[in-house]
Scaffold this motif. Structure first.
Motif, short mmCIF file in Angstrom:
data_model
loop_
_atom_site.label_atom_id
_atom_site.label_comp_id
_atom_site.label_asym_id
_atom_site.label_seq_id
_atom_site.Cartn_x
_atom_site.Cartn_y
_atom_site.Cartn_z
N ALA A 4 5.82 46.97 -20.04
CA ALA A 4 6.51 46.90 -21.33
C ALA A 4 7.27 45.59 -21.48
N LEU A 5 7.94 45.16 -20.41
CA LEU A 5 8.68 43.90 -20.47
C LEU A 5 7.74 42.70 -20.47
N ALA A 6 6.63 42.81 -19.77
CA ALA A 6 5.69 41.69 -19.68
C ALA A 6 5.06 41.35 -21.02
N VAL A 7 4.80 42.35 -21.84
CA VAL A 7 4.15 42.08 -23.13
C VAL A 7 5.14 41.88 -24.26
N ALA A 8 6.42 42.09 -24.00
CA ALA A 8 7.44 41.92 -25.04
C ALA A 8 7.66 40.45 -25.33
N PRO A 9 7.97 40.13 -26.57
CA PRO A 9 8.33 38.74 -26.88
C PRO A 9 9.55 38.33 -26.05
N PHE A 30 2.23 33.82 -4.14
CA PHE A 30 3.10 34.70 -4.90
C PHE A 30 2.27 35.79 -5.57
N ASP A 31 2.65 37.03 -5.35
CA ASP A 31 1.95 38.18 -5.94
C ASP A 31 2.93 38.95 -6.80
N ALA A 32 2.95 38.64 -8.08
CA ALA A 32 3.92 39.23 -9.00
C ALA A 32 3.81 40.75 -9.08
N ASP A 33 2.63 41.30 -8.93
CA ASP A 33 2.42 42.73 -9.12
C ASP A 33 2.31 43.53 -7.82
N GLY A 34 2.16 42.85 -6.69
CA GLY A 34 1.88 43.54 -5.43
C GLY A 34 2.93 44.53 -4.99
N LEU A 35 4.19 44.12 -5.01
CA LEU A 35 5.27 45.01 -4.56
C LEU A 35 5.37 46.24 -5.46
N THR A 36 5.37 46.03 -6.75
CA THR A 36 5.47 47.15 -7.68
C THR A 36 4.26 48.07 -7.56
N MET A 59 9.85 38.90 -0.95
CA MET A 59 9.25 40.20 -1.19
C MET A 59 7.94 40.09 -1.97
N PHE A 60 7.77 39.01 -2.68
CA PHE A 60 6.58 38.85 -3.50
C PHE A 60 5.52 37.96 -2.86
N LEU A 61 5.80 37.45 -1.68
CA LEU A 61 4.85 36.56 -1.03
C LEU A 61 3.80 37.36 -0.27
N ARG A 62 2.55 37.04 -0.51
CA ARG A 62 1.47 37.72 0.19
C ARG A 62 1.62 37.57 1.71
N SER A 63 2.11 36.43 2.14
CA SER A 63 2.27 36.18 3.57
C SER A 63 3.33 37.07 4.21
N GLN A 64 4.14 37.73 3.41
CA GLN A 64 5.19 38.62 3.91
C GLN A 64 4.88 40.10 3.67
N GLN A 105 12.90 39.31 -12.77
CA GLN A 105 12.54 38.36 -13.82
C GLN A 105 11.35 37.50 -13.42
N LEU A 106 11.22 37.20 -12.14
CA LEU A 106 10.09 36.38 -11.69
C LEU A 106 8.75 37.06 -11.92
N GLN A 107 8.74 38.37 -12.04
CA GLN A 107 7.49 39.08 -12.27
C GLN A 107 6.99 38.94 -13.70
N ILE A 108 7.89 38.67 -14.62
CA ILE A 108 7.45 38.62 -16.01
C ILE A 108 7.65 37.27 -16.68
N ASP A 109 8.39 36.37 -16.06
CA ASP A 109 8.68 35.06 -16.65
C ASP A 109 7.95 33.98 -15.85
N ALA A 110 6.70 33.71 -16.24
CA ALA A 110 5.86 32.77 -15.50
C ALA A 110 6.44 31.36 -15.43
N PRO A 111 6.97 30.79 -16.51
CA PRO A 111 7.53 29.43 -16.40
C PRO A 111 8.68 29.35 -15.38
N GLN A 112 9.57 30.35 -15.40
CA GLN A 112 10.66 30.34 -14.44
C GLN A 112 10.13 30.51 -13.02
N ARG A 113 9.18 31.43 -12.86
CA ARG A 113 8.57 31.67 -11.55
C ARG A 113 7.94 30.39 -11.00
N ASP A 114 7.17 29.69 -11.84
CA ASP A 114 6.50 28.47 -11.39
C ASP A 114 7.52 27.41 -10.98
N ALA A 115 8.59 27.28 -11.72
CA ALA A 115 9.62 26.29 -11.41
C ALA A 115 10.31 26.63 -10.09
#
Length: 129
Positions: free
Chosen positions: A91-96, A65-71, A1-6, A43-53
């Motif tokens: 709000a979740l993206a900027v939270a510790p 990968f387009d983290a913001d495109g779908l939303t 759902m987050f892939l630009r190719s899709q 979670q993949l939209q806000i957790d870059a290390p997990q997303r990259d892995a």
């Protein structure tokens, strides 16, 4: 759902969802109530290390990968139809991330994640009144 190719099939799915929500909006508009749609991030939209892995393990190029495109597509399409929307993603993206916002190996929020999301929704509900 987050892939630009899709993006093409995802856009069709979004349009289907927006059509259903617009129908709900019409029904709610006939009452003294108001509809507010809350968009909750994966979670993949806000957790870059997990997303990259995950992307590396799946063999997907990170540039696809387009983290913001779908939303963004959901938000803009719903808003264009006159539906009030709150997007909890910023709000979740900027939270510790300590304490964790999502449970380990689970798509659900922890108490900390739920608290942040609830505060964002509450602020939007106050604006909708």
């Amino acid at each position: 759902m987050f892939l630009r190719s899709q993006r093409a099939p995802v856009t069709e799915w979004v349009n289907d969802v927006v059509g259903v929500v617009a129908g709900l909006q019409a029904q709610v508009a006939a009452t003294p109530s108001r509809l507010l749609v809350a968009l909750f991030p994966d979670q993949l939209q806000i957790d870059a290390p997990q997303r990259d892995a995950i992307l590396a393990g799946a063999g997907f190029p990170p540039a696809d990968f387009d983290a913001d495109g779908l939303t963004a597509l959901l938000r803009s399409t719903l808003t264009a139809r006159g539906v009030a929307v709150v997007d909890v993603t910023p709000a979740l993206a900027v939270a510790p991330h300590t304490p964790r916002l999502y449970r380990r190996q689970d798509v659900h929020w922890t108490i900390a994640g739920n608290t942040i999301a609830a505060q964002a929704v509450l602020a939007a509900l106050t604006d909708v009144r």
